[in-house]
Design an enzyme around this catalytic site. Sequence first.
Site, PDB file in Angstrom:
ATOM      1  N   LYS A 135       0.420  -1.177   0.168  1.00 45.57           N
ATOM      2  CA  LYS A 135       0.398   0.207   0.117  1.00 45.57           C
ATOM      3  C   LYS A 135       1.161   0.986   0.267  1.00 45.57           C
ATOM      4  CE  LYS A 135       0.478   0.845   4.476  1.00 45.57           C
ATOM      5  NZ  LYS A 135       0.932   2.190   5.362  1.00 45.57           N
ATOM      6  N   THR A 180      -3.637   5.447   3.061  1.00 47.35           N
ATOM      7  CA  THR A 180      -2.673   6.205   3.160  1.00 47.35           C
ATOM      8  C   THR A 180      -2.384   6.986   1.200  1.00 47.35           C
ATOM      9  OG1 THR A 180      -1.764   4.700   2.406  1.00 47.35           O
ATOM     10  CG2 THR A 180      -0.790   4.826   4.757  1.00 47.35           C
TER      11      THR A 180
END
Length: 320
Positions: free
Chosen positions: A185, A242
Amino acid sequence: MKIGIAGGGAFGTALGVALALDGNDILLWARNADAVATMSKDRSNARLPGVVLPENMVFSAELEPLFVCDIILLATPAQTLRAFLTEHASHLNGKYLVACCKGIDLTRMTGPASTIRDLVPDAVPAMLTGPSFAADIARGLPTALTLACADDEAGAILQTALSTTSMRLYRSTDTTGAELGGALKNVMAIASGIAIGAGYGESARAALITRGFPEMQRLAQDFGAQAETLAGLSGFGDLVLTCTSEQSRNYGFGLALGRSEDFDPTTTVEGAATAQAVRQLAADRGIDMPICNVVADLTDGSLTVAAALNALLSRPLKEE
């Protein structure tokens, strides 16, 4: 059980604050003796402005107090974890070692839990990962994380020991999915930051998040991860956070790249190293990962932002 934390950065300190406020006595080790002295005297960490460090947190620049702890949270950067474990393996045998970093070790192409298992075989390796920012944890804001441990009985012990009133831990035995979700990620967060920084817009970011998630799934499942792990907190949940917040170091790094601005070189950006590792792993295993490959090329300077956009948009049309 006595809980220790290795690493005096924002995340390690924030975890210590959350655990201490819940009544646990916490020992935090940091390499920098000056930082330890400041935290002990001023009850503050410059990386967590406005946060008062509880009195039941003690700090040390010496490792001996850390080694008497039963549970040690390893809040060191992913690329320094191997060296720490190698140097101190004899003192870490028999401990519960919980990796709190997200990345892929460039030396052996392994995730944090796998690195612990390889280097300290008599320890119990685990991962603490998921959508979380240090500032939120330290302020006592509600946070849900994944606690992954292949030994479910040991995982239950850790889940009980490390859960707090504000930090809820969900247990998993899929350490592979947890460590790869947390690592991959970060690469997508860099890509998202580049899209916004370069002025490509919110729609482009949404497309990158949407198409990046299947890339994460393809690589993780090729290593034996479970699909539901990637769809959970340690995968999709962390991806959303994020890729959409400037609190994310990886997203901020991408913003700077997209804007052709300098980025603070002292800030740890795990996704840059992870992109290099993923590019190699994908090539070795024959897995199509165009976004990760582009981020790797951008971060090593072999591709411009404009050329990266062209590379992605010129890919063959296909069904979703």
